[in-house]
Design an enzyme around this catalytic site. Structure first.
Site: not given
Ligand code: SAH
Length: 220
Positions: A72
């Site tokens: 992010s």
């Molecule tokens: N928090 C991270 C950004 C994560 S991007 C940061 O600090 O940069 C979003 C994440 O959500 C991805 O890793 C994706 O695999 C996860 N994700 C998407 N759908 C999901 C679900 N239903 N349950 C758990 N994780 C999920």
């Protein structure tokens, strides 16, 4: 003359000045919490991205982390963290979408415990290792579908969701304590809003914090 660029962890990309510039930018963009800004300064974001992208780690931008996912944007992480913790102390937080763990690391020293849920095993495994290397031990990891939350350790003071949901997940609302809040992007690609939901007297109050762009919160 000495080449100062040959060490990729070298002074250029991780220097105090590079990080200060990012913090200054976030201040100008409206982030007020000194605690949150301090964590943005302290967390080594270059260790959360591929070496090839490390030189861009302190730009205020999202970057790819493989497997179709992204780290992010620092502004969004700061904004969500600030909104999540405003007026709270020593809390237990549920995080959905661990990804590379950058948001987790920013939160870790501001809260008591983090319960984090991710659905991609390779990401979760790497992230566990990375956060341990950074001496972060107050994080509990779960491989699962985030739509279900993590009821065993609920209810939570705060819930933070790092992927965009099609609607407010009912099970996550149920895992909020009275007075607790959830920060979550909601809506289809291109029209996502960051929402703060506060559970107040058995009701859920919603406040929009602006437009954002996240990968989708996948069903199942
Ligand atoms: N928090 C991270 C950004 C994560 S991007 C940061 O600090 O940069 C979003 C994440 O959500 C991805 O890793 C994706 O695999 C996860 N994700 C998407 N759908 C999901 C679900 N239903 N349950 C758990 N994780 C999920």
């Amino acid at each position: 003359m000495i080449n100062q660029n040959h060490d990729i962890h070298g002074i250029g990309m991780t220097s105090a000045r590079t990080r200060d510039r990012l913090v200054q930018r976030l201040k100008e963009a409206g982030i007020r919490s000194t605690e949150v800004l301090e964590q943005i300064r302290n967390v080594p974001r270059h260790l959360f991205v591929d070496e090839a992208l490390a030189s861009r780690a302190y730009e205020d931008t999202a970057l790819p982390i493989g497997l179709g996912q992204t780290i992010s944007q620092p502004y969004v992480v700061a904004k969500m963290t600030e909104a999540l913790l405003e007026g709270l102390e020593s809390v237990r937080v549920l995080e959905i979408g661990t990804g590379c763990g950058y948001q987790t690391a920013v939160l870790a020293r501001l809260v008591k415990e983090i319960y984090t849920v991710e659905r991609i095993p390779e990401l979760l495994k790497k992230t566990k290792r990375r956060l341990r290397q950074l001496d972060i031990y107050n994080v509990h990891y779960r491989l699962d579908d985030g739509w279900q939350g993590w009821p065993k350790y609920g209810a939570y003071d705060g819930i933070i969701v790092a992927a965009a949901a099609s609607e407010l997940p009912e099970k996550l609302l149920q895992q909020l304590k009275p007075g607790g809040r959830m920060i979550i992007p909601v809506g289809p690609s291109g029209r996502q809003k960051l929402i703060k939901v506060t559970k107040q007297n058995g009701r859920y109050e919603q406040l929009s914090l602006g437009l954002v762009s996240f990968v989708p919160l996948i069903h199942g």
